[in-house]
Motif scaffolding. Structure first.
Motif, mmCIF file in Angstrom:
data_model
loop_
_atom_site.group_PDB
_atom_site.id
_atom_site.type_symbol
_atom_site.label_atom_id
_atom_site.label_comp_id
_atom_site.label_asym_id
_atom_site.label_seq_id
_atom_site.Cartn_x
_atom_site.Cartn_y
_atom_site.Cartn_z
ATOM 1 N N LEU A 43 0.852 -1.188 0.000
ATOM 2 C CA LEU A 43 0.000 0.000 0.000
ATOM 3 C C LEU A 43 0.888 1.238 0.000
ATOM 4 C CD1 LEU A 43 -2.506 -1.154 2.784
ATOM 5 C CD2 LEU A 43 -2.790 -1.365 0.300
ATOM 6 N N ASN A 44 0.879 1.992 -1.085
ATOM 7 C CA ASN A 44 1.718 3.178 -1.238
ATOM 8 C C ASN A 44 0.838 4.430 -1.262
ATOM 9 O OD1 ASN A 44 3.517 4.635 -4.038
ATOM 10 N ND2 ASN A 44 3.672 5.115 -1.872
ATOM 11 N N GLY A 45 0.942 5.257 -0.227
ATOM 12 C CA GLY A 45 0.193 6.503 -0.190
ATOM 13 C C GLY A 45 -1.306 6.310 -0.124
ATOM 14 N N ALA A 46 -1.747 5.253 0.571
ATOM 15 C CA ALA A 46 -3.175 4.977 0.712
ATOM 16 C C ALA A 46 -3.746 5.787 1.880
ATOM 17 C CB ALA A 46 -3.405 3.485 0.938
ATOM 18 N N ASN A 47 -5.079 5.852 1.947
ATOM 19 C CA ASN A 47 -5.737 6.497 3.078
ATOM 20 C C ASN A 47 -7.053 5.795 3.361
ATOM 21 O OD1 ASN A 47 -6.444 7.938 0.492
ATOM 22 N ND2 ASN A 47 -7.931 8.950 1.822
ATOM 23 N N LEU A 48 -7.492 5.884 4.611
ATOM 24 C CA LEU A 48 -8.721 5.227 5.041
ATOM 25 C C LEU A 48 -9.944 6.116 4.861
ATOM 26 C CD1 LEU A 48 -7.435 3.625 8.372
ATOM 27 C CD2 LEU A 48 -7.490 2.611 6.083
ATOM 28 N N ASN A 49 -9.728 7.425 4.826
ATOM 29 C CA ASN A 49 -10.805 8.394 4.667
ATOM 30 C C ASN A 49 -10.200 9.708 4.189
ATOM 31 O OD1 ASN A 49 -10.000 9.976 7.130
ATOM 32 N ND2 ASN A 49 -10.562 8.059 8.134
ATOM 33 N N PRO A 50 -11.022 10.641 3.707
ATOM 34 C CA PRO A 50 -10.471 11.899 3.183
ATOM 35 C C PRO A 50 -9.691 12.711 4.211
ATOM 36 C CG PRO A 50 -12.706 11.564 2.369
ATOM 37 C CD PRO A 50 -12.458 10.501 3.399
ATOM 38 N N LYS A 51 -9.984 12.532 5.505
ATOM 39 C CA LYS A 51 -9.254 13.278 6.527
ATOM 40 C C LYS A 51 -7.805 12.819 6.648
ATOM 41 C CE LYS A 51 -13.262 14.560 9.327
ATOM 42 N NZ LYS A 51 -13.904 14.481 10.659
ATOM 43 N N GLY A 52 -7.477 11.690 6.021
ATOM 44 C CA GLY A 52 -6.091 11.248 6.020
ATOM 45 C C GLY A 52 -5.204 12.080 5.119
ATOM 46 N N VAL A 53 -5.813 12.885 4.241
ATOM 47 C CA VAL A 53 -5.064 13.770 3.348
ATOM 48 C C VAL A 53 -4.792 15.089 4.063
ATOM 49 C CG1 VAL A 53 -5.082 14.937 1.107
ATOM 50 C CG2 VAL A 53 -6.181 12.696 1.360
ATOM 51 N N LYS A 54 -3.609 15.632 3.901
ATOM 52 C CA LYS A 54 -3.274 16.906 4.533
ATOM 53 C C LYS A 54 -4.249 17.987 4.077
ATOM 54 C CE LYS A 54 1.694 15.938 4.951
ATOM 55 N NZ LYS A 54 3.051 16.273 4.450
ATOM 56 N N PRO A 55 -4.714 18.850 4.999
ATOM 57 C CA PRO A 55 -5.675 19.899 4.636
ATOM 58 C C PRO A 55 -5.198 20.793 3.497
ATOM 59 C CG PRO A 55 -5.529 19.699 7.022
ATOM 60 C CD PRO A 55 -4.442 18.824 6.452
ATOM 61 N N SER A 56 -3.911 21.051 3.432
ATOM 62 C CA SER A 56 -3.380 21.927 2.375
ATOM 63 C C SER A 56 -3.616 21.344 0.987
ATOM 64 C CB SER A 56 -1.883 22.157 2.587
ATOM 65 O OG SER A 56 -1.167 20.930 2.543
ATOM 66 N N VAL A 57 -3.785 20.040 0.915
ATOM 67 C CA VAL A 57 -4.080 19.354 -0.346
ATOM 68 C C VAL A 57 -5.582 19.126 -0.495
ATOM 69 C CG1 VAL A 57 -3.698 17.241 -1.693
ATOM 70 C CG2 VAL A 57 -1.826 18.234 -0.367
ATOM 71 N N GLN A 58 -6.216 18.708 0.587
ATOM 72 C CA GLN A 58 -7.624 18.317 0.509
ATOM 73 C C GLN A 58 -8.554 19.506 0.266
ATOM 74 O OE1 GLN A 58 -8.547 15.333 0.236
ATOM 75 N NE2 GLN A 58 -10.760 15.463 0.402
ATOM 76 N N LEU A 59 -8.261 20.656 0.861
ATOM 77 C CA LEU A 59 -9.158 21.809 0.703
ATOM 78 C C LEU A 59 -9.281 22.254 -0.758
ATOM 79 C CD1 LEU A 59 -8.295 23.883 3.913
ATOM 80 C CD2 LEU A 59 -10.414 22.637 3.417
ATOM 81 N N PRO A 60 -8.180 22.393 -1.508
ATOM 82 C CA PRO A 60 -8.329 22.730 -2.934
ATOM 83 C C PRO A 60 -9.055 21.645 -3.731
ATOM 84 C CG PRO A 60 -6.092 23.180 -2.189
ATOM 85 C CD PRO A 60 -6.770 22.416 -1.093
ATOM 86 N N ILE A 61 -8.867 20.375 -3.364
ATOM 87 C CA ILE A 61 -9.582 19.286 -4.040
ATOM 88 C C ILE A 61 -11.084 19.438 -3.819
ATOM 89 C CG2 ILE A 61 -10.034 16.792 -3.978
ATOM 90 C CD1 ILE A 61 -7.042 16.408 -3.397
ATOM 91 N N THR A 62 -11.461 19.725 -2.581
ATOM 92 C CA THR A 62 -12.882 19.902 -2.260
ATOM 93 C C THR A 62 -13.468 21.090 -3.004
ATOM 94 O OG1 THR A 62 -12.530 18.926 -0.071
ATOM 95 C CG2 THR A 62 -14.537 20.234 -0.379
ATOM 96 N N ALA A 63 -12.719 22.193 -3.056
ATOM 97 C CA ALA A 63 -13.195 23.375 -3.774
ATOM 98 C C ALA A 63 -13.354 23.084 -5.264
ATOM 99 C CB ALA A 63 -12.227 24.533 -3.557
ATOM 100 N N GLY A 64 -12.390 22.370 -5.832
ATOM 101 C CA GLY A 64 -12.467 21.999 -7.243
ATOM 102 C C GLY A 64 -13.644 21.087 -7.532
#
Length: 233
Positions: free
Chosen positions: A109-130
């Motif tokens: 498992l390379n760079g996997a996550n269990l839920n979206p909160k596992g992603v750093k906010p600095s990355v996840q917030l722009p993804i959510t906005a997009g």
């Protein structure tokens, strides 16, 4: 399965399946195919709606992608295989291992996550906005609809209970970059939740398989060597 998944294959021997990340295709693993095809039958699969694999009409979800993988293995007459998944491919591999444990020999498992909160906010917030912006225009633009579908995977999925990982029986390597977009404590949680899992951080960002292939490949090869397949497999 309502689609025929495209795959790139090289080498011979036991099957090592490579699962790419969101918005990518199997060519992401060109360095891994070059390296591992010396010892394995390496198969890099394009996920439904990615690369050369058609979208089809089934739901565009990680659960569906896991079922697509089962159908691919059935068609290829693969009773079991080693799985190496990156990012969303890692999430698919984990869901597959939980759903079809008897079909997974070894799991990377390379760079996997269990839920979206596992992603750093600095990355996840722009993804959510997009994602929200793309959804606004999805009815008027095929491109926006496609973007909303892809980003929706990262905004709404996965949703895996850490406690469920106790059921993973395959020898497992959890690997990530030291500057990964996945929070390091989240990566540690995954490794700690899987019985006997090995955890390795490699210097680099989320894309260590592509950018640091020598270190990545040697780490994976050492893991596979330490967990040889039983004779007869």
């Amino acid at each position: 399965m309502d689609v025929q998944l495209y795959s790139r294959q090289r080498g011979s021997g036991e099957a090592l399946l490579l699962l790419h990340g969101n918005g990518e295709n199997g060519s992401y693993f060109r360095h891994q195919m070059d390296f591992f095809s010396r010892s394995y039958r390496v198969i890099a699969i394009d996920t439904r709606g990615h690369g050369r694999s058609p979208r089809g009409s089934a739901p565009f979800t990680l659960d569906q992608f896991a079922d697509d993988l089962r159908a691919f293995m059935d068609e290829a007459a693969l009773d079991s295989a080693d799985l190496l998944g990156f990012s969303d491919g890692g999430n698919i591999a984990l869901l597959f291992a939980l759903r079809y444990p008897q079909r997974v020999r070894r799991l990377i498992l390379n760079g996997a996550n269990l839920n979206p909160k596992g992603v750093k906010p600095s990355v996840q917030l722009p993804i959510t906005a997009g994602y929200r912006l793309a959804r606004m225009f999805a009815n008027r633009s095929k491109k926006a609809a496609r973007r909303a579908e892809l980003l929706g995977l990262m905004v709404n999925e996965p949703a895996i209970d850490p406690g469920a990982l106790r059921a993973v029986r395959a020898p497992t390597l959890v690997i990530a970059g030291t500057r990964d977009m996945i929070r390091p404590d989240h990566t540690r949680l995954i490794a700690q939740s899987i019985p006997g899992a090995q955890l390795v951080f490699i210097g680099g960002d989320h894309f260590i398989a592509a950018k640091e292939p020598e270190a990545f490949n040697l780490t994976v090869a050492n893991f596979l060597d330490r967990h040889p397949l039983p004779s007869g497999q």
